[in-house]
Design an enzyme around this catalytic site. Sequence first.
Site, PDB file in Angstrom:
ATOM      1  N   LYS A   1     -40.636  51.918 -14.214  1.00  0.00           N
ATOM      2  CA  LYS A   1     -40.856  51.471 -15.595  1.00  0.00           C
ATOM      3  C   LYS A   1     -41.362  50.027 -15.599  1.00  0.00           C
ATOM      4  O   LYS A   1     -41.190  49.300 -14.615  1.00  0.00           O
ATOM      5  CB  LYS A   1     -39.552  51.592 -16.392  1.00  0.00           C
ATOM      6  CG  LYS A   1     -38.410  50.747 -15.851  1.00  0.00           C
ATOM      7  CD  LYS A   1     -37.096  51.137 -16.523  1.00  0.00           C
ATOM      8  CE  LYS A   1     -35.964  50.257 -16.016  1.00  0.00           C
ATOM      9  NZ  LYS A   1     -34.642  50.744 -16.462  1.00  0.00           N
TER      10      LYS A   1
ATOM     11  N   ARG B   1     -25.528  53.007 -24.864  1.00  0.00           N
ATOM     12  CA  ARG B   1     -26.903  52.545 -25.060  1.00  0.00           C
ATOM     13  C   ARG B   1     -27.807  53.736 -25.364  1.00  0.00           C
ATOM     14  O   ARG B   1     -28.340  53.844 -26.456  1.00  0.00           O
ATOM     15  CB  ARG B   1     -27.387  51.790 -23.817  1.00  0.00           C
ATOM     16  CG  ARG B   1     -28.801  51.254 -23.969  1.00  0.00           C
ATOM     17  CD  ARG B   1     -29.304  50.521 -22.737  1.00  0.00           C
ATOM     18  NE  ARG B   1     -29.586  51.418 -21.613  1.00  0.00           N
ATOM     19  CZ  ARG B   1     -30.187  51.033 -20.498  1.00  0.00           C
ATOM     20  NH1 ARG B   1     -30.565  49.775 -20.325  1.00  0.00           N
ATOM     21  NH2 ARG B   1     -30.407  51.901 -19.526  1.00  0.00           N
TER      22      ARG B   1
ATOM     23  N   TYR C   1     -43.674  16.298 -21.238  1.00  0.00           N
ATOM     24  CA  TYR C   1     -43.328  16.337 -22.661  1.00  0.00           C
ATOM     25  C   TYR C   1     -41.955  15.738 -22.912  1.00  0.00           C
ATOM     26  O   TYR C   1     -40.999  16.053 -22.203  1.00  0.00           O
ATOM     27  CB  TYR C   1     -43.326  17.776 -23.172  1.00  0.00           C
ATOM     28  CG  TYR C   1     -44.699  18.342 -23.426  1.00  0.00           C
ATOM     29  CD1 TYR C   1     -45.565  17.731 -24.336  1.00  0.00           C
ATOM     30  CD2 TYR C   1     -45.119  19.493 -22.770  1.00  0.00           C
ATOM     31  CE1 TYR C   1     -46.821  18.265 -24.577  1.00  0.00           C
ATOM     32  CE2 TYR C   1     -46.374  20.027 -23.013  1.00  0.00           C
ATOM     33  CZ  TYR C   1     -47.217  19.412 -23.913  1.00  0.00           C
ATOM     34  OH  TYR C   1     -48.449  19.940 -24.151  1.00  0.00           O
TER      35      TYR C   1
ATOM     36  N   MET D   1     -46.684  24.843 -20.542  1.00  0.00           N
ATOM     37  CA  MET D   1     -47.194  26.211 -20.640  1.00  0.00           C
ATOM     38  C   MET D   1     -47.953  26.619 -19.381  1.00  0.00           C
ATOM     39  O   MET D   1     -47.824  27.737 -18.887  1.00  0.00           O
ATOM     40  CB  MET D   1     -48.120  26.333 -21.861  1.00  0.00           C
ATOM     41  CG  MET D   1     -48.564  27.761 -22.118  1.00  0.00           C
ATOM     42  SD  MET D   1     -49.770  27.884 -23.459  1.00  0.00           S
ATOM     43  CE  MET D   1     -48.782  27.443 -24.868  1.00  0.00           C
TER      44      MET D   1
HETATM   45  C1  LIG Z   1     -33.806  50.806 -15.319  1.00  0.00           C
HETATM   46  C2  LIG Z   1     -32.968  51.993 -15.076  1.00  0.00           C
HETATM   47  C3  LIG Z   1     -32.645  52.378 -13.763  1.00  0.00           C
HETATM   48  C4  LIG Z   1     -32.948  51.501 -12.576  1.00  0.00           C
HETATM   49  O1  LIG Z   1     -31.963  50.488 -12.523  1.00  0.00           O
HETATM   50  P1  LIG Z   1     -31.938  49.383 -11.371  1.00  0.00           P
HETATM   51  O2  LIG Z   1     -30.717  48.601 -11.672  1.00  0.00           O
HETATM   52  O3  LIG Z   1     -33.179  48.596 -11.511  1.00  0.00           O
HETATM   53  O4  LIG Z   1     -31.869  50.113 -10.080  1.00  0.00           O
HETATM   54  C5  LIG Z   1     -31.990  53.581 -13.575  1.00  0.00           C
HETATM   55  N1  LIG Z   1     -31.649  54.357 -14.630  1.00  0.00           N
HETATM   56  C6  LIG Z   1     -31.890  54.003 -15.896  1.00  0.00           C
HETATM   57  C7  LIG Z   1     -31.467  54.898 -17.014  1.00  0.00           C
HETATM   58  C8  LIG Z   1     -32.552  52.807 -16.164  1.00  0.00           C
HETATM   59  O5  LIG Z   1     -32.782  52.454 -17.436  1.00  0.00           O
END
Ligand SMILES: *Cc1c(COP(=O)(O)O)cnc(C)c1O
Length: 377
Positions: free
Chosen positions: A51, A150, A272, A318
């Site tokens: 992802k 979640r 800055y 930046m």
């Molecule tokens: C992002 C995610 C993972 C991977 O988690 P890591 O801690 O990066 O290994 C696995 N399962 C779900 C549902 C996730 O959202």
Amino acid sequence: MDQCYANNRDLGQASLAEAGAVLTIDLSAVRDNYRQLKSRLGSARCAGVVKADSYGLGAARVARVLIEEGCDTFFVAHAGEGLALRAEIGRGPAVYVLNGTQPGAELEATAAGLTTVANSLEQLEAWRAAARAVGRKLPVALQVDSGMSRLGMMPSEVETLAADASLLDGLDVVLVMSHLACADEPENPANAAQKQAFDQLRAMLPAAPASLANSSGIFLGADYHYDLARPGAALYGINPTPGHANPMRAVVRLDAKVIQTRTLDKNIGIGYGHTFRTTGPLRAATISLGYADGWHRRAAAGAYFNGVRLPFIGRVSMDSIIIDISTLPEGALKAGDLVELIGSNQTVDDVAGHAGTIGYEVLTGLGHRFHRIYEGG
Ligand SMILES: *Cc1c(COP(=O)(O)O)cnc(C)c1O
């Protein structure tokens, strides 16, 4: 002409000459990390979580390496990521959409052979409708909420599902999964509680391969492995065992170019807000990387040159950061030279510590202006 030029520019592919910083991604380290996780898993299978463009490192490149290692299952967060991945890796591997498919995107997802993760009865219903619309059975993954609150079906939804087989009409349950909230804290009793809840919820559903462990979950032991593990972070070199030595190989290196150097007298304000003032003569260099490149403004770390730490002085801008190079011999560092920001002297997790965040956020935040080098592909 200018516009045409602009349209043809591929961000993230700046040439070495024009880029301010260089991001090097070691695919052989990703490969080794996958092998290591797989060997820890014994007979359970190991998926790849790709992802957010493989946490910013390039999903297509990473997926190809994992496929060579025998990986046949990938997880993305959004259907759009799945479509892009499908175009790169072909039809073979399974691609799961963790957030589920958004209403209206189901048909596109089915056409690309993506498998939705149904997180609610509502998402399940939409996927059932998609199966009716395409006139064939569709695979589905069911996510149950074992205690993270979640994503995933609540226990009451699982009961509803268990009581009415028609809710799975036209669907083939290929995976039952859940996600751990505290896997990086092995002593946390929430892990065992989630495992127990997962087992109870699973028992109410049709028999299917099960998946619970993310990267850190793999290190909780065989009880947490089930049929399929879903590591992301550990593949990319983030420590899955915080507080202990990192068992993974580092994947990312980030080097920034020096733009200019200067010698300053005492009592001169720097950057800055003049948050830093010289207390004596000081040699400074300005490097070509800033918060627009995903370097957290509050990550007041250092840069490294030949192993020597060069502290940041003043605020992160930046597009640039000022560093103190007084400890180097005069003339040792010139415009165009590279200093290390992430690498053997300072890991992704170290940078995260400086920023008060986690390695995940550092990696996914890294920007698109770098020259990227892929090694060991
Ligand atoms: C992002 C995610 C993972 C991977 O988690 P890591 O801690 O990066 O290994 C696995 N399962 C779900 C549902 C996730 O959202």
